[in-house]
Enzyme design. Sequence first.
Site, PDB file in Angstrom:
ATOM      1  CE  LYS A 223      54.019 -30.184  33.896  1.00 51.89           C
ATOM      2  NZ  LYS A 223      52.713 -30.844  33.868  1.00 51.89           N
TER       3      LYS A 223
ATOM      4  CD  GLU B 246      48.253 -32.580  16.727  1.00 53.08           C
ATOM      5  OE1 GLU B 246      48.438 -31.602  17.465  1.00 53.08           O
ATOM      6  OE2 GLU B 246      48.940 -33.609  16.804  1.00 53.08           O
TER       7      GLU B 246
HETATM    8  P1  ADP Z   1      47.997 -30.518  24.980  1.00 52.65           P
HETATM    9  O1  ADP Z   1      47.615 -29.335  24.141  1.00 52.65           O
HETATM   10  O2  ADP Z   1      48.100 -31.785  24.271  1.00 52.65           O
HETATM   11  O3  ADP Z   1      47.274 -30.593  26.294  1.00 52.65           O
HETATM   12  P2  ADP Z   1      50.217 -29.225  26.186  1.00 52.65           P
HETATM   13  O4  ADP Z   1      51.406 -28.890  25.396  1.00 52.65           O
HETATM   14  O5  ADP Z   1      49.352 -28.119  26.658  1.00 52.65           O
HETATM   15  O6  ADP Z   1      49.473 -30.295  25.322  1.00 52.65           O
HETATM   16  O7  ADP Z   1      50.614 -30.089  27.463  1.00 52.65           O
HETATM   17  C1  ADP Z   1      51.580 -31.081  27.458  1.00 52.65           C
HETATM   18  C2  ADP Z   1      52.363 -30.981  28.746  1.00 52.65           C
HETATM   19  O8  ADP Z   1      52.929 -29.678  28.829  1.00 52.65           O
HETATM   20  C3  ADP Z   1      51.563 -31.167  30.025  1.00 52.65           C
HETATM   21  O9  ADP Z   1      52.376 -31.839  30.974  1.00 52.65           O
HETATM   22  C4  ADP Z   1      51.300 -29.754  30.467  1.00 52.65           C
HETATM   23  O10 ADP Z   1      51.108 -29.656  31.845  1.00 52.65           O
HETATM   24  C5  ADP Z   1      52.606 -29.095  30.079  1.00 52.65           C
HETATM   25  N1  ADP Z   1      52.524 -27.649  29.897  1.00 52.65           N
HETATM   26  C6  ADP Z   1      51.490 -26.914  29.418  1.00 52.65           C
HETATM   27  N2  ADP Z   1      51.799 -25.602  29.402  1.00 52.65           N
HETATM   28  C7  ADP Z   1      53.076 -25.498  29.874  1.00 52.65           C
HETATM   29  C8  ADP Z   1      53.980 -24.404  30.093  1.00 52.65           C
HETATM   30  N3  ADP Z   1      53.651 -23.153  29.805  1.00 52.65           N
HETATM   31  N4  ADP Z   1      55.210 -24.699  30.591  1.00 52.65           N
HETATM   32  C9  ADP Z   1      55.551 -25.971  30.866  1.00 52.65           C
HETATM   33  N5  ADP Z   1      54.763 -27.021  30.678  1.00 52.65           N
HETATM   34  C10 ADP Z   1      53.525 -26.804  30.198  1.00 52.65           C
END
Ligand code: ADP
Length: 473
Positions: free
Chosen positions: A173, A378
Site C-alpha cells: 500500500k 523532525e
Molecule cells: P507521514 O507523516 O510521513 O505522512 P505516515 O506515517 O502518516 O507518514 O504515512 C506513511 C504511510 O502510512 C502512508 O502509506 C500512509 O498512508 C500510511 N498510514 C497513515 N496512517 C495509517 C494508519 N492509521 N494505518 C495504516 N497506515 C497508515
Amino acid sequence: MKLLREKCFIDGAWVGSDDTIAVLDPYDQSVLGTVPALSANQASKAIAAAREASASWGATTAATRASILRKMHGWVLENLEPLAQLVTAESGKPIKESRGEVRYSASFLSWFAGEAERAYGRIVPASRAGRQIQVVMQPVGPCAVITPWNFPSAMIARKVAPAIAAGCTVVCKPAEITPYSGLVWGVIAEECGLPRGVLNIVTGDPVSIGRTLTGSPIIRKVTFTGSTKVGKLLMADSAATMKRVSFELGGNAPFIVCNDASVDAAVEHAMAAKFRNAGQTCVAANRFFIHEDCHDEFVTKMVAATSKLTVGSGHEEATDVGPLINKQGAAKVRRLLSAAVDAGAEVVGGIIPENGATLIGPVVATGVTNEMPLAREEIFGPVVAIQKFADVDDVIQKANDTNYGLAAYACTHNQERIAKFSAELEYGMVGFNTGLMSTAEAPFGGLKESGLGREGGQEGIGEYLSAKYVCLQ
Ligand code: ADP
C-alpha cells in the site's frame, strides 16, 4: 506504454473502484488524476491472491527469483526517465533527484538478486552422535508493505526486492499522496514476468486498508516506513496475530562539525545531508552542532551556499529545492521556526515562510537549543538549525538526547573522536565526513523510536526469512 496507472494491481489484474482519491501536484495543487479507494473487501482479495501465490513462489529456485529481479533491475533503468517524471509529478521532488531515486530503486533489485542466491541455511555440528542439525531458511510468507510519500519509488524497492528474493509474496500500500510510483510496480511485475499474485498493489483509506492488512492472519509480516506514530499503531495492531515487523520510522539526525574538520568540506556534506528532497527525509540533518572555534565561519559559508540554491518546480532541471509535499508540511516548518525565534533563535539566512506557501526557500537559524521544538521534532523542511558546542562529551550527550536514533553525521578526521562517536552515538547509522551514506549494500535502520529491523545489506533479506531447525536422527 502509459506508466501512470489509475487502477490497483491485484492478482495480476488492474482493478478499479467506485470511490476514488484525487492525487495532487504539490507544486501547484492541480489534480494529476485519481486512484481507487478500495473497500476492505477488495483489499482482502489482494491478501487472498498473495496467499494463493505464496506456496508456488516460495518453492521457486533462488536462481529463478534472482533472474526476475535482474530483469526488473534492467527494466527500471531502461525506463528511468518516465519513472523519474512520475516521482517528480506526485512528490514535487527536483527531477535530478528523482532520477537518483529511481537509480537507487534499481540498485536494490540487483543487490537482492545477489542475496537471493546467497540466502544459505547451514548444518550445525551436533552434540549427539548420529544426529544432523539443519537450519533451513524459509520465506516468512505473505507480507504487507506500507510506504511513505517522500521516496515513493525507492521505499517500495527496498522492501519488495528482498521480499521477492526471499520467496515472499506482497500486498503493498503506497502512500495515497504519491500512489503512482507505487502502482507502476504492477507494470514492472507484468513486464518482467513476476507470476500473478506475487506482488499486489492497493490504494485507499490508510486506516481501513492498514487494519485489513494488520488484522489478517494470512499476512505474516508488516514492513513499514513512515511516522513513529503510525509505526506504533501498526505494531500494536500486528500483535494480535504475532506478525514479524520491521519499521523504519522518524529521525532527528545530529550533524556534528568538530574543530579539526575542513569547514568547506563540512558545508558541502551539510548541504547534501540537509537539502535532499527539501529536507523531507528521515535521515536529513535535523540538528547542526558546530564547534565554537569554527561556528561563525560555518554559519557564514552555509548562508552563502544556501543562497545559491534554486527553489522552484521540480520539473525544472535547475531546481535544487522543490515544494514541500503539502500545506500541512509547510505549516509545521513555519510553526517550528516561529517558536524557535520566540525562544531566542535568530534567522540569519532566508526568511520564515509565509502562511500557506509550500515553496519554501532555505532558512539558516543560529542560537537554537536542544529544548526547542525545532530541535526535538523532525523538521522535514529546508531549515538549517544550528547549535554551538565546546566539548565532545557534551555534544554526544546532546546528540543522544532524543527519542529517535536513525542517522547521525560527524565531520572530523581525528581518530580518537571517530572511535568515540562510533561507539557512543546511539544511532543505527553513523556517517563520517559525508552527508550521504544510504546504499543498497549497507544495513539501513534505526534504534529507539526510529524503528526495528534493517533494509539493505546482508541483513535486509533476513527480515523476510525464517530459520527452521530440522533435526535428523
Ligand atoms: P507521514 O507523516 O510521513 O505522512 P505516515 O506515517 O502518516 O507518514 O504515512 C506513511 C504511510 O502510512 C502512508 O502509506 C500512509 O498512508 C500510511 N498510514 C497513515 N496512517 C495509517 C494508519 N492509521 N494505518 C495504516 N497506515 C497508515
